[in-house]
Structure formats: structure tokens, C-alpha cells
Design an enzyme around this catalytic site. Structure first.
Site, PDB file in Angstrom:
ATOM      1  N   GLU A   1       0.816  -1.227   0.000  1.00  0.00           N
ATOM      2  CA  GLU A   1       0.000   0.000   0.000  1.00  0.00           C
ATOM      3  C   GLU A   1       0.849   1.276   0.000  1.00  0.00           C
ATOM      4  O   GLU A   1       0.615   2.178   0.808  1.00  0.00           O
ATOM      5  CB  GLU A   1      -0.963  -0.025   1.201  1.00  0.00           C
ATOM      6  CG  GLU A   1      -1.840  -1.258   1.219  1.00  0.00           C
ATOM      7  CD  GLU A   1      -2.670  -1.428   2.495  1.00  0.00           C
ATOM      8  OE1 GLU A   1      -2.622  -0.544   3.355  1.00  0.00           O
ATOM      9  OE2 GLU A   1      -3.370  -2.453   2.603  1.00  0.00           O
TER      10      GLU A   1
ATOM     11  N   ASN B   1       1.944  -5.005  -3.205  1.00  0.00           N
ATOM     12  CA  ASN B   1       0.586  -5.449  -2.872  1.00  0.00           C
ATOM     13  C   ASN B   1      -0.233  -4.219  -2.501  1.00  0.00           C
ATOM     14  O   ASN B   1       0.245  -3.342  -1.770  1.00  0.00           O
ATOM     15  CB  ASN B   1       0.672  -6.404  -1.663  1.00  0.00           C
ATOM     16  CG  ASN B   1      -0.640  -7.022  -1.263  1.00  0.00           C
ATOM     17  OD1 ASN B   1      -1.332  -7.623  -2.088  1.00  0.00           O
ATOM     18  ND2 ASN B   1      -1.012  -6.905   0.009  1.00  0.00           N
TER      19      ASN B   1
ATOM     20  N   HIS C   1     -10.427  -6.264  -1.769  1.00  0.00           N
ATOM     21  CA  HIS C   1     -11.470  -6.108  -0.748  1.00  0.00           C
ATOM     22  C   HIS C   1     -12.665  -5.433  -1.417  1.00  0.00           C
ATOM     23  O   HIS C   1     -12.721  -4.209  -1.560  1.00  0.00           O
ATOM     24  CB  HIS C   1     -10.951  -5.288   0.438  1.00  0.00           C
ATOM     25  CG  HIS C   1      -9.869  -5.993   1.186  1.00  0.00           C
ATOM     26  ND1 HIS C   1     -10.116  -7.116   1.955  1.00  0.00           N
ATOM     27  CD2 HIS C   1      -8.527  -5.782   1.252  1.00  0.00           C
ATOM     28  CE1 HIS C   1      -8.974  -7.546   2.484  1.00  0.00           C
ATOM     29  NE2 HIS C   1      -8.005  -6.759   2.056  1.00  0.00           N
TER      30      HIS C   1
ATOM     31  N   GLU D   1      -6.093 -10.920  -1.189  1.00  0.00           N
ATOM     32  CA  GLU D   1      -6.918 -10.693   0.012  1.00  0.00           C
ATOM     33  C   GLU D   1      -8.396 -10.597  -0.335  1.00  0.00           C
ATOM     34  O   GLU D   1      -9.127  -9.779   0.244  1.00  0.00           O
ATOM     35  CB  GLU D   1      -6.477  -9.401   0.727  1.00  0.00           C
ATOM     36  CG  GLU D   1      -5.013  -9.359   1.080  1.00  0.00           C
ATOM     37  CD  GLU D   1      -4.591  -8.111   1.847  1.00  0.00           C
ATOM     38  OE1 GLU D   1      -5.464  -7.403   2.370  1.00  0.00           O
ATOM     39  OE2 GLU D   1      -3.373  -7.852   1.921  1.00  0.00           O
TER      40      GLU D   1
ATOM     41  N   ASP E   1     -12.175 -10.555  -0.487  1.00  0.00           N
ATOM     42  CA  ASP E   1     -13.429 -10.788   0.229  1.00  0.00           C
ATOM     43  C   ASP E   1     -14.475  -9.847  -0.355  1.00  0.00           C
ATOM     44  O   ASP E   1     -14.136  -8.871  -1.027  1.00  0.00           O
ATOM     45  CB  ASP E   1     -13.319 -10.677   1.762  1.00  0.00           C
ATOM     46  CG  ASP E   1     -12.640  -9.422   2.273  1.00  0.00           C
ATOM     47  OD1 ASP E   1     -12.584  -8.422   1.527  1.00  0.00           O
ATOM     48  OD2 ASP E   1     -12.181  -9.428   3.430  1.00  0.00           O
TER      49      ASP E   1
END
Ligand code: G3I
Length: 380
Positions: free
Chosen positions: A179, A222, A258, A287, A289
Site C-alpha cells: 500500500e 501489494n 477487498h 486478500e 473478500d
């Protein structure tokens, strides 16, 4: 240097409900048995194409420390069984972040991560390391230390060499830098201590040090909000080849994923992954979801569950369609331990299994998509 192996036990015992007689960090050397009633062939890892790892975050640390349950990875037998049965890649959710693994300047806390790595080896899983260089979840001793530039540089180098070196040969991919860009594609020069204090050149050094400590590990950037083609993903597309031209060992670009059903699915995800693939990079979804608007005490509707399933499916299809997208990880597999409701009031149910580990339509969507990607060729 002092390496504390017993801190985990002390922290857990004081902060959580621990079942009597259960050791805080149990030995992980034995393969975990298949969950009762679950056929080996009826799992994600079994149907996955041979060249695609299917992973999950391993619940622990972070928001779990404020919940009323004991550490899931250590104490929840069914969780451990499903973790071993369903996935062939694991990512520590919090256990490798600075505040967790490096709680004081001269103290490392490796017990939890060691247990995850041993579990992975016993169960024939690879590991993704997360993360070495981030603006968040840093310990106060670091953020408030008033260190000189030389000291900070030495601290970062020592951390990377110690942590990556400890797991050399045991971690397949590292999220070296996490990030680092703002949404508008500018570097995080304010909240990322490394970039703020040492300048953007330190990013290259982080990759170099990680590579020196484990030359075989694949080293990634990432980030979230880079699913589609936008200012932030453009910034990575510009940065990575520039670093590579300088000889910096960057291997891949990872998209967190996300997502929320509030917003449309990022329909250009595949196209975005492809443009990084075209640079000769590995890519990964790390990641995933998909959270939904669900008022407390109510259940999602069938339509919501179908929508969620379609997001999971489309994200996986995008990865499968891109040659070097070889790792697909969901950020937890059961709602029981998801970070989402802790962060987003009124949202939740973001994973592929209910609290009791029964499967949602999103689970079945993943299973079918994997099966279709390589019919009859499971990843045993
Ligand atoms: O910072 C406070 C600390 O001051 C306080 O003492 C402590 C009390 O328990 O809480 C601390 O904040 C917690 C933080 O982890 C640091 O431990 C939060 O409450 C907690 O919600 C937080 O959760 C983690 C979160 O990262 C932090 O950013 C989640 O468990 C974890 O799932 C989540 O994972 C991140 C990935 O690493 C990167 N991508 C986004 C993803 C979701 O946010």
C-alpha cells in the site's frame, strides 16, 4: 538479540479465553486430519489447476485480539482442519506485521509465525509473507522513536534480513511493500515512515535486502483499490518496470481485492492483471473478500448471496485467464473470524463460509470455477 518465544502464551492467557489444558502454541508438525465427513476431493485445493495456489489468510492478531474467542489458528480445531483441507497456500493475517513480530527494538516474536510455517509444511502448503514495508500496524517504538535517517535505514535492513532470513526457503511470495500509493497515484510520503523519512529510493532497498535474504522468494508489491485500471494501478505500472530497469528484484504485482456489493464489480480486473503480465511479472489476488450490507441480526438475501458469489467467481476467472496469475487468496474463509464487521458497521458476511463452516454460494462458485479451469486435473 533476544528472541521471545513465550510472549504469545502470556498475551493469549491474559487477554483471551483459553480452553483448559491446551498449550498456547501447539506443535504443528503433523498433518491435520481431513474434517469428518468431508471428502478430500470435495475441496478447493483438490480441484485447483496445478499451477494455481489457492490460499487464505490465517486468522490471528489484529482485530481478533479484541474479540471474545481465543486465537483461532491455535485453538479452533475445526478451523485448523478446514484450513489444511481446503487450501494449499496460507498468509498470516497479522502475525508477520511489524507490531506483532517486532514488538520492541531488540525483540522479535516469532512463535506464531513459526507455527504457521510448520503447519504449512506439514500440510503441503506454500506461504505468502505479509508484510515488510507498510505505513500501518507499526509499533510505537518505531513510529515514535525519533530515529536518525541512518538509524531508520539500519532498522529496516535488519528487520528485513532477520525476518526474511528466518523463513528463507519456506516462504514462496513476499508482499515486500504494501500500500505505498495513495488513491491518486502519489506515493504515501506522509504516513509511510520509510518513504517520508528516507525518500522513495528506500523502496528499492527493501526489495534488494529481501532478495539477499532469500534469493528464491518471489517479491511483490501489494495494494487495495488497484483491481481496475486507475491512477493507483497506473502508478505501479510505471514504477515496477522502472525499478526493474535499475536491477531491483521485483517479481510481481498483487491485487488485494477487498470488494463490496455496494459497488459494481471491477470489470477491467482481468485486463488490468494482463497488462502487468505483459511486463513479464507474476500477478496474484491476495486478500479477496466481498462484503455485503447486512443489518445486525438479519441474514443476507438469496439475491445478495448470488451477487457475492458472482464477484468471487469473476475475480477467480480473471486470475485464471491470466498466465502468470498463480496465486489466489481469500482474506479468511469463515465469517466467524472476518475483519469486515469489525471495520465496517452494517456490513459483513464477506467470506465463503458461514460461522459454522457450512458453505455459501460463493464457496461453490469458487469450487466450480476451479474445476472448470482444469477439468479432472486436481491439485493433489
Ligand atoms: O491500533 C490499535 C491499537 O492501538 C490497540 O492497542 C489495539 C487493541 O487491540 O487495536 C489496534 O488496532 C487493531 C489493528 O489491527 C492493529 O492490531 C484494530 O483494532 C484491528 O481491527 C486491526 O485489524 C487488522 C487490520 O489489517 C489492520 O489494518 C485485521 O485483523 C487484518 O485483517 C487487516 O488486514 C489488512 C491487510 O493486512 C492489508 N490489506 C487490508 C487488510 C484489511 O484491512
Amino acid at each position: 538479540m533476544k528472541v521471545r518465544h513465550s510472549l504469545a502464551a502470556a498475551v493469549l492467557a491474559s487477554a483471551m479465553l483459553i480452553p483448559a489444558g491446551v498449550p498456547a502454541v501447539a506443535g504443528q508438525h503433523q498433518p491435520v486430519p481431513q474434517p469428518p465427513g468431508l471428502a478430500k476431493q470435495d475441496t478447493l485445493r483438490w480441484v485447483a489447476p496445478q499451477d494455481l495456489k489457492v490460499g487464505t489468510a490465517v486468522a490471528g492478531g489484529g482485530h481478533h485480539e479484541t474479540q471474545s474467542y481465543p486465537d483461532p489458528f491455535t485453538y479452533d480445531t475445526e478451523y485448523r482442519e478446514r484450513l489444511a483441507a481446503e487450501f494449499n497456500s496460507v498468509s498470516p493475517e497479522n502475525q508477520l506485521k511489524w507490531e506483532y513480530v517486532h514488538p520492541a527494538r531488540d525483540t522479535y516474536r516469532f512463535a506464531e509465525m513459526d507455527a504457521i510455517v510448520e503447519f504449512a509444511q506439514a500440510n503441503n502448503q506454500v506461504v505468502r509473507g505479509h508484510t515488510l514495508f507498510w505505513h500501518s500496524q507499526n509499533p510505537a517504538w518505531l513510529e515514535e522513536g525519533n530515529f536518525s535517517k541512518d538509524e531508520l535505514r539500519a532498522i529496516l535492513k535488519e528487520h528485513i534480513q532477520t525476518v526474511v532470513g528466518r523463513y528463507a526457503g519456506k516462504i514462496q511470495q513476499w508482499d515486500v511493500a504494501n500500500e505505498i500509493f495513495n488513491g491518486d497515484g502519489t506515493l504515501r510520503t506522509t504516513d509511510n515512515i520509510w518513504i517520508r523519512e528516507l525518500g522513495p529510493e528506500i523502496i528499492a532497498d527493501a526489495f534488494r535486502w529481501a532478495h539477499e535474504a532469500d534469493p528464491k522468494a518471489k517479491l511483490f508489491f501489494n495494494d487495495y483499490g488497484v483491481e481496475g485500471i486507475n491512477a493507483k494501478s497506473n502508478a505501479y505500472l510505471e514504477l515496477i518496470p522502472r525499478l526493474q530497469a535499475e536491477g531491483v528484484p521485483v517479481d510481481g504485482f498483487a491485487i488485494q481485492g477487498h470488494l463490496s456489493t455496494r459497488y459494481g464489480f471491477p470489470g477491467d480486473l482481468q485486463q488490468n492483471l494482463q497488462r502487468f503480465d505483459d511486463l513479464g511479472l507474476e500477478t496474484a489476488i491476495t486478500e479477496l473478500d466481498v462484503r455485503m450490507d447486512v443489518a445486525r441480526g438479519t441474514a443476507p438475501t438469496a439475491a445478495q448471496l448470488e451477487k457475492q458469489a458472482s464477484y468471487y467467481q469473476r475475480a477467480l476467472e480473471a486470475c485464471v485467464a491470466v498466465d502468470e496469475c498463480n496465486s489466489f487468496t481469500i482474506w479468511g474463509f469463515t465469517d466467524k473470524y472476518s475483519w469486515v464487521p469489525v471495520f465496517f458497521a452494517g456490513e459483513g458476511e464477506a467470506t465463503v463460509m458461514w460461522d459454522d463452516y457450512t458453505r455459501k454460494p460463493s464457496y461453490h462458485a469458487l469450487q466450480e470455477t476451479l474445476e472448470q479451469a482444469s477439468p479432472g486435473r486436481g491439485n493433489r
